[in-house]
Structures are given as C-alpha cells and as structure tokens.
Design a protein around this motif. Structure first.
Motif, PDB file in Angstrom:
ATOM      1  N   PHE A 162       0.834  -1.194   0.000  1.00 42.52           N
ATOM      2  CA  PHE A 162       0.000   0.000   0.000  1.00 42.52           C
ATOM      3  C   PHE A 162       0.874   1.251   0.000  1.00 42.52           C
ATOM      4  CE2 PHE A 162      -1.844   3.241   2.852  1.00 42.52           C
ATOM      5  CZ  PHE A 162      -3.022   3.539   2.199  1.00 42.52           C
ATOM      6  N   PHE A 163       1.874   1.252   0.854  1.00 40.26           N
ATOM      7  CA  PHE A 163       2.755   2.416   0.991  1.00 40.26           C
ATOM      8  C   PHE A 163       3.570   2.644  -0.287  1.00 40.26           C
ATOM      9  CE2 PHE A 163       6.668   4.523   2.297  1.00 40.26           C
ATOM     10  CZ  PHE A 163       6.155   5.599   2.994  1.00 40.26           C
ATOM     11  N   PHE A 164       4.150   1.561  -0.824  1.00 38.57           N
ATOM     12  CA  PHE A 164       4.988   1.693  -2.021  1.00 38.57           C
ATOM     13  C   PHE A 164       4.177   2.061  -3.260  1.00 38.57           C
ATOM     14  CE2 PHE A 164       8.236  -1.320  -0.011  1.00 38.57           C
ATOM     15  CZ  PHE A 164       9.005  -0.257   0.409  1.00 38.57           C
ATOM     16  N   TYR A 165       2.917   1.696  -3.252  1.00 38.67           N
ATOM     17  CA  TYR A 165       2.071   2.035  -4.402  1.00 38.67           C
ATOM     18  C   TYR A 165       1.517   3.451  -4.255  1.00 38.67           C
ATOM     19  CZ  TYR A 165      -1.968   2.135  -7.488  1.00 38.67           C
ATOM     20  OH  TYR A 165      -2.876   2.501  -8.434  1.00 38.67           O
ATOM     21  N   ASP A 166       0.963   3.753  -3.078  1.00 38.35           N
ATOM     22  CA  ASP A 166       0.268   5.029  -2.897  1.00 38.35           C
ATOM     23  C   ASP A 166       1.197   6.234  -2.904  1.00 38.35           C
ATOM     24  OD1 ASP A 166      -2.230   4.062  -2.888  1.00 38.35           O
ATOM     25  OD2 ASP A 166      -2.756   4.724  -0.876  1.00 38.35           O
ATOM     26  N   THR A 167       2.358   6.103  -2.291  1.00 38.24           N
ATOM     27  CA  THR A 167       3.231   7.271  -2.183  1.00 38.24           C
ATOM     28  C   THR A 167       3.637   7.818  -3.557  1.00 38.24           C
ATOM     29  OG1 THR A 167       4.016   6.309  -0.141  1.00 38.24           O
ATOM     30  CG2 THR A 167       5.235   8.188  -0.972  1.00 38.24           C
ATOM     31  N   PRO A 168       4.227   6.996  -4.430  1.00 38.86           N
ATOM     32  CA  PRO A 168       4.573   7.561  -5.749  1.00 38.86           C
ATOM     33  C   PRO A 168       3.346   7.960  -6.554  1.00 38.86           C
ATOM     34  CG  PRO A 168       5.039   5.202  -5.691  1.00 38.86           C
ATOM     35  CD  PRO A 168       4.690   5.601  -4.292  1.00 38.86           C
ATOM     36  N   LYS A 169       2.249   7.198  -6.416  1.00 36.15           N
ATOM     37  CA  LYS A 169       1.054   7.531  -7.179  1.00 36.15           C
ATOM     38  C   LYS A 169       0.562   8.929  -6.815  1.00 36.15           C
ATOM     39  CE  LYS A 169      -3.418   6.240  -6.379  1.00 36.15           C
ATOM     40  NZ  LYS A 169      -4.598   5.370  -6.283  1.00 36.15           N
ATOM     41  N   VAL A 170       0.440   9.167  -5.521  1.00 33.74           N
ATOM     42  CA  VAL A 170      -0.072  10.459  -5.066  1.00 33.74           C
ATOM     43  C   VAL A 170       0.886  11.585  -5.436  1.00 33.74           C
ATOM     44  CG1 VAL A 170      -0.514  11.807  -2.993  1.00 33.74           C
ATOM     45  CG2 VAL A 170      -1.503   9.541  -3.232  1.00 33.74           C
ATOM     46  N   LEU A 171       2.184  11.334  -5.282  1.00 36.26           N
ATOM     47  CA  LEU A 171       3.149  12.385  -5.619  1.00 36.26           C
ATOM     48  C   LEU A 171       3.098  12.709  -7.111  1.00 36.26           C
ATOM     49  CD1 LEU A 171       6.196  11.429  -3.369  1.00 36.26           C
ATOM     50  CD2 LEU A 171       4.705  13.419  -3.152  1.00 36.26           C
ATOM     51  N   MET A 172       2.897  11.686  -7.941  1.00 31.61           N
ATOM     52  CA  MET A 172       2.831  11.918  -9.383  1.00 31.61           C
ATOM     53  C   MET A 172       1.575  12.689  -9.770  1.00 31.61           C
ATOM     54  SD  MET A 172       4.296   8.445 -11.092  1.00 31.61           S
ATOM     55  CE  MET A 172       4.159   9.088 -12.753  1.00 31.61           C
TER      56      MET A 172
ATOM     57  N   GLY B 222       7.601  20.504  -3.250  1.00 32.14           N
ATOM     58  CA  GLY B 222       8.779  20.545  -2.399  1.00 32.14           C
ATOM     59  C   GLY B 222       8.417  20.766  -0.942  1.00 32.14           C
ATOM     60  N   ARG B 223       7.321  21.467  -0.717  1.00 33.21           N
ATOM     61  CA  ARG B 223       6.914  21.759   0.653  1.00 33.21           C
ATOM     62  C   ARG B 223       6.094  20.622   1.261  1.00 33.21           C
ATOM     63  NH1 ARG B 223       3.258  25.843   1.268  1.00 33.21           N
ATOM     64  NH2 ARG B 223       3.640  26.493  -0.863  1.00 33.21           N
ATOM     65  N   VAL B 224       5.253  19.972   0.456  1.00 32.27           N
ATOM     66  CA  VAL B 224       4.281  19.049   1.063  1.00 32.27           C
ATOM     67  C   VAL B 224       4.655  17.573   0.970  1.00 32.27           C
ATOM     68  CG1 VAL B 224       2.387  20.667   0.650  1.00 32.27           C
ATOM     69  CG2 VAL B 224       2.769  18.789  -0.947  1.00 32.27           C
ATOM     70  N   TRP B 225       5.703  17.230   0.197  1.00 32.37           N
ATOM     71  CA  TRP B 225       5.963  15.799   0.008  1.00 32.37           C
ATOM     72  C   TRP B 225       6.191  15.080   1.326  1.00 32.37           C
ATOM     73  CZ3 TRP B 225      10.484  13.419   1.535  1.00 32.37           C
ATOM     74  CH2 TRP B 225      11.557  14.262   1.839  1.00 32.37           C
TER      75      TRP B 225
ATOM     76  N   VAL C   5       4.402  11.204   5.579  1.00 28.46           N
ATOM     77  CA  VAL C   5       3.988  11.008   6.971  1.00 28.46           C
ATOM     78  C   VAL C   5       2.512  10.614   7.018  1.00 28.46           C
ATOM     79  CG1 VAL C   5       3.575  12.186   9.170  1.00 28.46           C
ATOM     80  CG2 VAL C   5       5.726  12.545   7.947  1.00 28.46           C
ATOM     81  N   GLY C   6       1.694  11.313   6.222  1.00 33.72           N
ATOM     82  CA  GLY C   6       0.259  11.030   6.204  1.00 33.72           C
ATOM     83  C   GLY C   6      -0.034   9.624   5.719  1.00 33.72           C
ATOM     84  N   ILE C   7       0.669   9.201   4.668  1.00 30.61           N
ATOM     85  CA  ILE C   7       0.411   7.853   4.140  1.00 30.61           C
ATOM     86  C   ILE C   7       0.893   6.797   5.134  1.00 30.61           C
ATOM     87  CG2 ILE C   7       1.017   6.216   2.301  1.00 30.61           C
ATOM     88  CD1 ILE C   7       0.914   8.519   0.338  1.00 30.61           C
TER      89      ILE C   7
ATOM     90  N   PRO D  93      -4.443  11.411   3.433  1.00 30.83           N
ATOM     91  CA  PRO D  93      -4.165   9.984   3.612  1.00 30.83           C
ATOM     92  C   PRO D  93      -4.842   9.421   4.862  1.00 30.83           C
ATOM     93  CG  PRO D  93      -2.150  11.143   3.069  1.00 30.83           C
ATOM     94  CD  PRO D  93      -3.190  12.185   3.311  1.00 30.83           C
ATOM     95  N   VAL D  94      -4.901  10.239   5.921  1.00 28.21           N
ATOM     96  CA  VAL D  94      -5.557   9.802   7.150  1.00 28.21           C
ATOM     97  C   VAL D  94      -7.060   9.652   6.900  1.00 28.21           C
ATOM     98  CG1 VAL D  94      -6.066  10.439   9.535  1.00 28.21           C
ATOM     99  CG2 VAL D  94      -3.792  10.860   8.591  1.00 28.21           C
TER     100      VAL D  94
END
Lengths: 78, 355
Positions: free
Chosen positions: B64-74, B234-237, B242-244, B290-291
């Motif tokens: 979940f973490f490895f999928y969601d983090t890059p997906k959301v950032l992209m 740059g500010r929110v990543w 942390v949220g994810i 994410p929460v």
C-alpha cells in the motif's frame, strides 16, 4: 539613486525579492535605496492586494510572487 | 495547444523556443504516463525484495505504501503544474477588479470560484483582505473568497482524487464552494462592516491603483507551472509520506468496529466533535487526506470525515491569528460560527444521504 520599496509582511518571498532588487541594481550599476515596508496599513496604502510588491520611485510596478529578472532590470533602468 | 494561439512578441523569435517547450512537455507527459502505468508492478517488485510475506498484514501495508506514495506524488505534480499554468492567468489584483462593484449573491459565487483559481498564500491573506475591502468589495464577498481559497485547493483535490476517488474529490469541491458561498453570504447579511479593526475602516484606496500587467509568454507560464510544482510539492511531500504512513498504521492496527462506533453514521455527535477537534489541528491537505482515506476504509462515515477535513483546513488557529490584525474578536467568532455551521451541515447531510 532610485528609491525602491519592497512591500510585504516579511515572508520568505519578500526577502527573496529584496535580494533580487539588490542583485539586479548591482549588476546594472544603478544606485538604489531599498526600504522594506512591513506594516500592513502602509502596504495597503499602495493599493496592492498581494505581496510581495515592488514600488520604484513611488510607482507600483509589481505585486504578488517573484518578478521576472528581465522585468525587474527594465523597471530599474526606466 | 497550437503555436498559433500563443501571443508572439514583436522582434523576438518566440516560435522556436515554443516548439522546443511543447516537445519537452509532450515528452514529460509521455514519461509520466509510462511511469504511472508501471506503479503496481514496481510496488509489488519492491515488496518482493523485502523479507516479508506479501499476504501478511505488514506485507499488505508495505505494498500500500509503495504504491500510494509515488502515485499520489505523481498525481499531485501533474495537477499542481496544471493549476500553476491556469493561475498564471489570474492575480489577486485582477480578481479584485472583477469583484469590485458586484452585489452580494452573484458576487459570493464569483468570489468562491475565483478563490480557487487565484494564486493565494496565507502570508498574503491580510494585504488581500484589506485590498479587497478597501476597494469597496462587500465584506461577505471578501469572506467567500477567503474561505474558498485555502479550503478548496489543488493539493486537497489531487490527494482526494488519488487516494479516495474522483466522486469524493468532486463532492469536496462542490460542497467546499457551497460552504464558502453561503457562509460569505450570511456574513454579508449580518452587516458586520463596523466590526473591522478601526484602522482598516479608514483605508479607502478605491482600488484605483492598477498594477501594470506583466505580459507572459507561453514559456513563461510553463516555467511558472514548474516553479509552482517545485514550491508546493517541495513543501508538502514530507507531509504526504507522513500522512500515508499514518494511514497505513490505521489500516493495519485500528480495529474497524471501534472506528464505526466513534466516527460511524449512527454516532450523531461525531460530526460536531470532528469539527471541534479540527480547529486547533493545523496541517495542510497533504497530511490530512491519507488519514481521511484510512478512516473511510475503517468505516468512518463520509460526512463526518469530510467535516473533519474541512474543519482542519478552513478553520485554523494560525490563520485566525493572522486575521486578528484586521478583524475584531467578535468578527472572528462570527466567522468561525458561520463557517463551522456550514461544515456541520455538510457533515450531517452526507451522513444522511450516504447512510
């Protein structure tokens, strides 16, 4: 000697704009007196709605965000 | 997007750089799409490298973490870039000119919409407020803008879209605008102009000062979009990660029936509780979505969760402290009361509709 005022409550961008003004003036060899205006009432009197703002010799030339370098140099030369 | 529609400045060879930039953007978009389509495969591959059982709780949380983090950032990068380009067509000064002289009603609707499109940062809130009010824009219309601008932002929408789904994202957009319009209209009806700080009342610029429009080429706008991405992403990543991670913990370790009892649709008091808890909490949309997603997954009611999110973002103590410079405490209290009531209504309505 140009009288430049940087309008802004003191956020990061306002400081960045002040540095940009000094750098551009030094590059062009133009003497400037840079003054920071941080008081909200004073800022409001210039009629802008977004900061940072730039006032050169009493004239508002820019409001909101960082100016383009080329534009800034043009204002200073004018 | 054709090269012909781009304003060409006289005496400058604009065409060639434009083509280069358009080609660059096309290549970047293609790379984005290719990477996005491989996210599942890459996340599964990453988990398979680790000494964890994919079927275990931990394995599921990691996937979940490895999928969601890059997906959301992209997704965030793409949407923030697009909004950065769109926003280059707007400025608070232009918005002020559009709103000056508008009556309440239509003015509130326009102000809320422009609040989403106009570039705005909270450090600019006070100059903007004074700039609007002193130009004769009604107080209620100004408030519609000031409520919508932070609440309905591209970070919140991108994350809701990426993590929870487009239906909830659209719902948030619609009802966020609704709260801003109605709360601003109510504040306007209350005729509270006398509750501004005295020095604000004395400033009457009439909005006469027109900042010369800085002409922007297509390339300038793209550059601005990239700059916006650098600034915002740059500010929110870090908040997103942390949220994810917090969301993954909730996924793994918070029992579902507990969440249903506390934040489920049957617990009517949970909506006001969510709004109250949200006020002192200060995080941006990046940390909260994410929460929110994890809470929803555990059976929290949609209305309660949306109310919580709106309260965290729209009613924040730091912003009130900034606005204290221009508003009297009474006016701030009314502002919190009216906006809070609007958020409560959204919460209850959703819990009722989607029960």
């Amino acid at each position: 000697m140009k009288d430049v005022k940087v309008l802004g409550p003191g956020c990061k961008r306002c400081e960045a704009v002040e540095a940009m003004v000094r750098t551009a003036a030094a590059k062009l060899g133009i003497g400037v007196k840079v003054e920071k205006v941080t008081d909200y009432a004073e800022i409001a009197k210039f009629g802008i709605a977004s900061t940072p703002g730039i006032v050169i010799d009493g004239k508002v030339v820019h409001a909101g965000g960082l100016p383009k370098e080329g534009a800034l140099e043009a204002w200073l030369r004018a | 997007m054709s090269a012909e529609t781009i304003p060409v400045r006289r005496g400058e060879p604009r065409r060639l750089p434009n083509l280069k930039w358009i080609a660059g953007m096309g290549a970047a978009l293609a790379a984005w799409g290719a990477a996005y389509s491989q996210l599942v495969a890459v996340s599964e591959w990453l988990v398979s490298l680790l000494p964890v059982d994919r079927a275990s709780h931990l394995g599921a949380a990691l996937a979940f973490f490895f999928y969601d983090t890059p997906k959301v950032l992209m997704l965030l990068t793409l949407i923030v870039f697009a909004m950065g380009v769109v926003r280059s067509y707007f400025s608070p000064e232009k918005t002020r000119a559009l709103l000056a002289g508008r009556r309440e009603g239509l003015g509130n609707v326009m102000a809320a919409g422009l609040g989403v499109l106009t570039p705005f940062c909270s450090c600019s809130a006070v100059p903007l407020f004074i700039g609007f009010v002193s130009a004769g824009i009604p107080l209620g219309v100004t408030f519609s803008f000031l409520i919508a601008a932070p609440m309905v932002n591209e970070v919140a929408l991108a994350l809701l879209f990426g993590l929870v789904g487009w239906k909830v994202a659209l719902t948030y957009l619609g009802f966020g605008l609704g709260v801003a319009i109605i709360a601003g209209w109510v504040i306007g009806r209350l005729r509270l102009e006398g509750w501004l700080q005295d020095w604000v009342k004395d400033i009457r610029t009439g909005g006469g000062i027109v900042v010369p429009d800085e002409r922007m080429s297509f390339v300038d706008r793209v550059r601005l979009g990239i700059e916006t991405v650098r600034d915002i992403v740059g500010r929110v990543w870090i908040w997103i990660i942390v949220g994810i991670a917090a969301g993954a913990l909730i996924h793994g370790y918070v029992p579902a029936d507990l969440m249903v009892r506390i934040m489920g649709a049957d617990a009517w008091w949970s909506v006001p509780a969510a709004v109250l808890i949200g006020i002192p909490m200060y995080t941006n949309a990046a940390g909260i979505v994410p929460v929110v997603e994890a809470l929803l997954g555990k059976g929290a009611a949609l209305g309660t969760t949306l109310a919580f999110m709106m309260s965290v973002i729209a009613l924040s103590l730091p912003e009130m402290i900034i606005l204290r410079k221009v508003l009297t405490l009474r006016l701030i209290a009314v502002f919190v009361g009216v906006v809070g009531t609007g958020i409560l209504a959204v919460g209850f309505l959703f819990n009722m509709l989607f029960h």
